[in-house]
Design a protein around this motif. Structure first.
Motif, short mmCIF file in Angstrom:
data_model
loop_
_atom_site.label_atom_id
_atom_site.label_comp_id
_atom_site.label_asym_id
_atom_site.label_seq_id
_atom_site.Cartn_x
_atom_site.Cartn_y
_atom_site.Cartn_z
N GLY A 206 2.64 4.70 1.83
CA GLY A 206 3.33 4.88 0.55
C GLY A 206 3.32 3.68 -0.37
O GLY A 206 4.14 3.59 -1.30
N LYS A 209 -1.98 2.98 -2.11
CA LYS A 209 -3.43 2.92 -1.83
C LYS A 209 -4.19 4.00 -2.59
O LYS A 209 -5.22 3.73 -3.21
CB LYS A 209 -3.71 3.12 -0.33
CG LYS A 209 -3.19 2.03 0.58
CD LYS A 209 -3.52 2.29 2.02
CE LYS A 209 -2.97 3.61 2.57
NZ LYS A 209 -1.52 3.79 2.47
N THR A 210 -3.67 5.23 -2.51
CA THR A 210 -4.40 6.34 -3.13
C THR A 210 -4.44 6.17 -4.65
O THR A 210 -5.48 6.36 -5.29
CB THR A 210 -3.75 7.68 -2.72
OG1 THR A 210 -3.79 7.75 -1.30
CG2 THR A 210 -4.49 8.86 -3.31
N THR A 211 -3.30 5.80 -5.21
CA THR A 211 -3.24 5.56 -6.66
C THR A 211 -4.27 4.50 -7.06
O THR A 211 -5.01 4.67 -8.04
CB THR A 211 -1.82 5.06 -7.03
OG1 THR A 211 -0.89 6.02 -6.57
CG2 THR A 211 -1.67 4.83 -8.50
N ASN A 370 2.34 -3.95 -5.61
CA ASN A 370 2.60 -2.72 -6.36
C ASN A 370 4.11 -2.49 -6.47
O ASN A 370 4.89 -3.10 -5.77
CB ASN A 370 1.92 -1.54 -5.64
CG ASN A 370 1.89 -0.29 -6.50
OD1 ASN A 370 2.07 -0.36 -7.73
ND2 ASN A 370 1.70 0.86 -5.89
N SER A 398 6.09 2.29 -12.47
CA SER A 398 6.02 3.02 -13.73
C SER A 398 6.05 4.52 -13.48
O SER A 398 5.33 5.02 -12.60
CB SER A 398 4.72 2.65 -14.46
OG SER A 398 4.40 3.63 -15.40
N1 LIG Z 1 3.23 1.41 -9.57
C1 LIG Z 1 3.80 2.58 -9.28
N2 LIG Z 1 4.89 3.00 -9.98
C2 LIG Z 1 5.48 4.17 -9.70
N3 LIG Z 1 5.06 5.03 -8.76
C3 LIG Z 1 3.98 4.67 -8.04
C4 LIG Z 1 3.30 3.43 -8.26
N4 LIG Z 1 2.26 3.37 -7.38
C5 LIG Z 1 2.30 4.50 -6.67
N5 LIG Z 1 3.33 5.29 -7.04
C6 LIG Z 1 3.75 6.58 -6.50
O1 LIG Z 1 4.14 6.35 -5.17
C7 LIG Z 1 3.74 7.37 -4.31
C8 LIG Z 1 2.86 6.80 -3.20
O2 LIG Z 1 1.67 6.30 -3.80
P1 LIG Z 1 0.26 6.55 -3.12
O3 LIG Z 1 0.13 7.94 -2.67
O4 LIG Z 1 -0.75 6.00 -4.02
O5 LIG Z 1 0.46 5.60 -1.86
P2 LIG Z 1 -0.38 5.56 -0.52
O6 LIG Z 1 -0.36 4.15 -0.06
O7 LIG Z 1 -1.69 6.18 -0.71
O8 LIG Z 1 0.49 6.48 0.41
P3 LIG Z 1 0.09 7.05 1.86
O9 LIG Z 1 0.24 5.91 2.80
O10 LIG Z 1 1.11 8.13 2.11
O11 LIG Z 1 -1.30 7.56 1.76
C9 LIG Z 1 3.03 8.39 -5.17
O12 LIG Z 1 3.94 9.38 -5.52
C10 LIG Z 1 2.62 7.61 -6.40
O13 LIG Z 1 2.57 8.43 -7.54
#
Ligand SMILES: Nc1ncnc2c1ncn2[C@@H]1O[C@H](COP(=O)(O)OP(=O)(O)OP(=O)(O)O)[C@@H](O)[C@H]1O
Ligand SMILES: [Mg+2]
Length: 449
Positions: A206, A209-211, A370, A398
């Motif tokens: 969370g 990474k995906t973002t 992040n 954001s």
């Molecule tokens: N800078 C940011 N500001 C606000 N929300 C964010 C930000 N970066 C990511 N998010 C939100 O946080 C959540 C987790 O982000 P993301 O899916 O990119 O993380 P991840 O590391 O890929 O998670 P996972 O480990 O579950 O795969 C998503 O809902 C995303 O929209």
């Protein structure tokens, strides 16, 4: 000394450029085009650094010259000299150009453009290539405009009609008139061309990474369309397809099969194309299917993709499981992502230390903080102290991030001015200095009406 070549049907423009550039300019009258493109190109005595085409050349003549020039001189910078007309967008889309210069642009504007293009080419192709022997650039550039960004950008040149997204991959890989399939799927990289595998990793879930993976793909594809593939290697719970509103016919399991990794053509058919100019290997349809994929299979897939694409961006499972280690093992760059929570920062430190210990820390690392926000109670310094490394990019929290994800659009293209989008673009610029925002094209129909 910079070598310029001008191919034009305007005697006035030729004279003007000759007085501006002196002996650095070779001018070939466009009338020779009657005898074919080669007849013209053979009249350029030495490898040019910058070629100017126009004014008064038609689309077909220009297109053939661009093809011939890039085949002979893959590192040449190409400027089309032409007025801003409604059909200019077709020219820009259809040819491998670096810039379009209005014929009546001032000398200062023209010189500034040449200077910037020269700098950009040197940056992209290195100093020991043809572009590197430019030595002292003799012309004084009057009133340089303040740089908005630290890397070359043509966007702010007055008098400059249009700037194309610039292909960083040697243009010889793109045939002048590619059949549709080759256009959509770039041919294998030429021998010796550099491709990068970027692992986006985090010890905890969370963190973003995906973002980050999605937006890196979008930004790098702005600079090099069709040269980027985004791999969802979060093998059990990958969600890239959902975040991009894709409905793929094939997934990671198909792409990583022996039939695909052993055959470039088969592999290409398993990719999903995103409208923003990059390809996606979507995650598995269910967690059980992800279990069947082995780490060596994943590694082989990444190596095969690196034969085709300039950038392979890999989103991963949190932590350092065998799949993520296989990704890191094959990566040239790693993007480490953490939020401002002390447990995440500590976990990041442990991950970096462990990778260093086992000799798997990629040569290029980019640490991203992040969800940055003032209310966290920690300063940037505190975060860096805990991790034991500098934060290379700070992405603010954001609400636009979730909004873009729910719309299935990369944030960079949904809301380019949002603070998080700006920071993500900065991250892409660390990797490719040409990854500037794509300039919005004028709506052609609106222009015509
Ligand atoms: N800078 C940011 N500001 C606000 N929300 C964010 C930000 N970066 C990511 N998010 C939100 O946080 C959540 C987790 O982000 P993301 O899916 O990119 O993380 P991840 O590391 O890929 O998670 P996972 O480990 O579950 O795969 C998503 O809902 C995303 O929209
Ligand atoms: Mg994820």
């Amino acid at each position: 000394m910079t070598r310029y070549a001008l191919i034009s049907r305007s005697v006035e423009y030729e004279a003007r450029l000759a007085s501006l550039l002196g002996p650095e300019l070779t001018a070939v009258p466009g009338q020779y085009l009657t005898f074919g493109t080669d007849e013209v190109l053979e009249r350029i005595p030495e490898t040019p650094h910058i070629a100017l085409l126009g004014p008064v050349l038609n689309y077909e003549e220009t297109r053939q010259l661009v093809g011939g020039l890039t085949e002979r001189y893959p590192e040449v910078g190409i400027i089309v000299v032409r007025e801003q007309r409604a059909d200019l967008e077709d020219w820009v889309d259809g040819m491998r150009l670096h810039a379009v210069l209005a014929p009546d642009a001032s000398d200062a504007t023209a010189l500034r453009l040449f200077d910037r293009l020269k700098g950009w080419l040197t940056q992209v192709y290195g100093t020991d290539t043809a572009a590197g022997d430019w030595g002292g650039f003799a012309v004084e550039v009057p009133e340089p405009e303040p740089e908005r960004e630290s890397t070359p950008s043509f966007d702010d040149l007055a008098g400059l009609a249009v700037v194309t997204p610039i292909a960083v991959r040697p243009p010889s890989a793109e045939p002048a008139e590619p059949p549709e399939l080759e256009w959509l799927f770039p041919a294998a990289l030429p021998q010796g061309a550099r491709s990068e595998i970027l692992a986006v990793v985090a010890p905890k879930g969370g963190q973003g990474k995906t973002t980050i993976s999605i937006n890196l793909a979008a930004a790098l594809a702005d600079a090099a369309p069709n040269s980027v593939v985004l791999v969802d290697a979060d093998v059990q719970f990958g969600d890239i397809a959902a975040a991009l509103d894709l409905h793929p016919a094939h997934t990671l399991v198909d792409a990583a099969s022996a039939a695909a990794t052993g055959d470039e053509l088969v592999l290409k058919t398993y990719l999903t194309r995103h409208a923003d100019g990059f390809y996606v290997v979507p995650g598995t349809a269910s967690p059980e299917l992800g279990d069947d994929l082995t780490a060596p299979q994943l590694g082989a897939l990444l190596r095969s993709l690196a034969q085709i694409f300039r950038y392979v961006i890999v989103d991963t499972t949190p932590g350092l499981g065998e799949h993520t280690l296989a990704v890191i093992e094959n990566a040239t760059d790693a993007v480490f992502v953490t939020n401002m929570g002390v447990p995440s920062l500590r976990a990041m430190r442990k991950e970096l230390e462990l990778l260093l210990q086992i000799g798997l820390l990629p040569n290029n690392k980019h640490v991203v903080l992040n969800f940055s926000e003032k209310q966290s109670g920690l300063s940037l310094r505190d975060a860096e102290r805990i991790v034991g490394a500098k934060m290379n990019v700070v992405v603010p929290r954001s609400s636009a991030v979730l909004l873009a994800s729910n719309r299935g659009v990369p944030l960079l293209h949904a809301d380019a001015r949002d603070g998080a989008a700006v920071a993500l673009r900065d991250l892409a610029l660390r990797i490719d200095p040409a990854a500037h925002a794509r300039r919005k094209r004028p709506n052609r129909r609106a222009v015509a009406e």
